[in-house]
Design a protein around this motif. Structure first.
Motif, PDB file in Angstrom:
ATOM      1  N   HIS A  90      65.515  27.911  35.369  1.00 47.93           N
ATOM      2  CA  HIS A  90      65.512  26.442  34.920  1.00 47.93           C
ATOM      3  C   HIS A  90      64.502  26.569  33.615  1.00 47.93           C
ATOM      4  O   HIS A  90      64.850  26.164  32.792  1.00 47.93           O
ATOM      5  N   ASP A  91      63.514  27.204  33.706  1.00 49.15           N
ATOM      6  CA  ASP A  91      62.512  27.283  32.502  1.00 49.15           C
ATOM      7  C   ASP A  91      63.167  27.783  31.465  1.00 49.15           C
ATOM      8  O   ASP A  91      62.777  27.490  30.255  1.00 49.15           O
ATOM      9  N   LEU A  98      65.491  25.441  29.841  1.00 50.41           N
ATOM     10  CA  LEU A  98      64.860  24.410  28.897  1.00 50.41           C
ATOM     11  C   LEU A  98      64.277  25.008  27.553  1.00 50.41           C
ATOM     12  O   LEU A  98      64.572  24.435  26.536  1.00 50.41           O
ATOM     13  N   TYR A  99      63.785  26.243  27.609  1.00 53.62           N
ATOM     14  CA  TYR A  99      63.324  26.917  26.221  1.00 53.62           C
ATOM     15  C   TYR A  99      64.317  27.093  25.493  1.00 53.62           C
ATOM     16  O   TYR A  99      64.555  26.869  24.286  1.00 53.62           O
ATOM     17  N   TYR A 100      65.516  27.630  26.213  1.00 49.09           N
ATOM     18  CA  TYR A 100      67.035  27.783  25.223  1.00 49.09           C
ATOM     19  C   TYR A 100      67.205  26.490  24.516  1.00 49.09           C
ATOM     20  O   TYR A 100      67.706  26.498  23.196  1.00 49.09           O
ATOM     21  N   ILE A 101      67.403  25.246  25.269  1.00 46.70           N
ATOM     22  CA  ILE A 101      67.455  24.233  24.719  1.00 46.70           C
ATOM     23  C   ILE A 101      66.607  23.771  23.223  1.00 46.70           C
ATOM     24  O   ILE A 101      67.215  23.499  22.379  1.00 46.70           O
ATOM     25  N   THR A 102      65.341  24.139  23.752  1.00 47.58           N
ATOM     26  CA  THR A 102      64.381  23.675  22.521  1.00 47.58           C
ATOM     27  C   THR A 102      64.544  24.673  21.346  1.00 47.58           C
ATOM     28  O   THR A 102      64.160  24.154  20.171  1.00 47.58           O
TER      29      THR A 102
END
Length: 204
Positions: A21-22, A25-29
């Motif tokens: 999950h983390d 999220l990093y991938y999206i940012t």
């Protein structure tokens, strides 16, 4: 869409993406423009949205949806679906139509099998210790009543984000339905998506 086609599509589009999950999220940012201040304000706004609750009890023998049948002219229908919709329309016609995120909770009180159970078993079933095993698939019951309230109580059953179906026995059968729905939209994306539909423009 066939399974092999879905597997191929998954491999091409998603297999290389991170699993945690983390990391996701990093991938999206790192691949999209994310305003973290806006993220924080939106989280607070969404958390502040109230969830309203409406509950109904229908004096009906619970009825599971069946496989669609075809007519002589090639049209498909689900036996009993239209009759349930008419019943719900009469029962719920004064209620506003829900069009935001909705949680669907259905409790079915199936007829007590008096000819097959002992008196002791009936008593235990009425208390909820003996449960219906068989007597219709839980998802087919859910389909009957989520379909029956479309365009009457909810805009469409695709606004349901969470569903629970419970089967019980009772000497007096009934169908209990509770809906929890968000007071507003959780995003401009979902607002546009719903309010651009023909159904919304026609019914709301």
């Amino acid at each position: 869409m066939k399974l092999k086609k879905l597997q191929k599509l998954y491999k091409e589009k998603y297999e290389s993406l991170p699993d945690s999950h983390d990391d996701q999220l990093y991938y999206i940012t790192t691949t999209h423009k994310v305003d973290m201040n806006k993220v924080e304000s939106e989280i607070n706004r969404i958390k502040s949205l109230e969830w309203k609750t409406v509950s109904f009890s229908f004096p009906l023998i619970p009825y599971p949806a069946h496989r669609p049948k075809s007519t002589s002219n090639g049209h498909f229908y689900v036996e009993g679906a239209h009759e349930h919709w008419i019943y719900m329309n009469e029962y719920l016609k004064s209620h506003d139509i829900i069009h935001t995120a909705t949680k669907f909770n259905l409790t079915l009180y199936l007829p007590m099998p008096e000819s097959s159970m002992t008196g002791t078993e009936m008593y235990l079933a009425q208390l909820g210790y003996i449960n219906p095993i068989g007597g219709g698939d839980w998802d087919n019951f859910g389909k009957t009543y989520s379909d029956a309230i479309q365009q009457i109580l909810i805009l469409n059953d695709n606004i349901i984000i969470e569903g629970l179906v419970v089967k019980k026995y009772c000497i007096k059968p009934r169908v209990d339905l509770t809906l929890q729905y968000q007071e507003g939209y959780d995003s401009k994306y979902n607002k546009r998506k719903i309010e651009s539909t023909v159904g919304y423009k026609k019914l709301i």
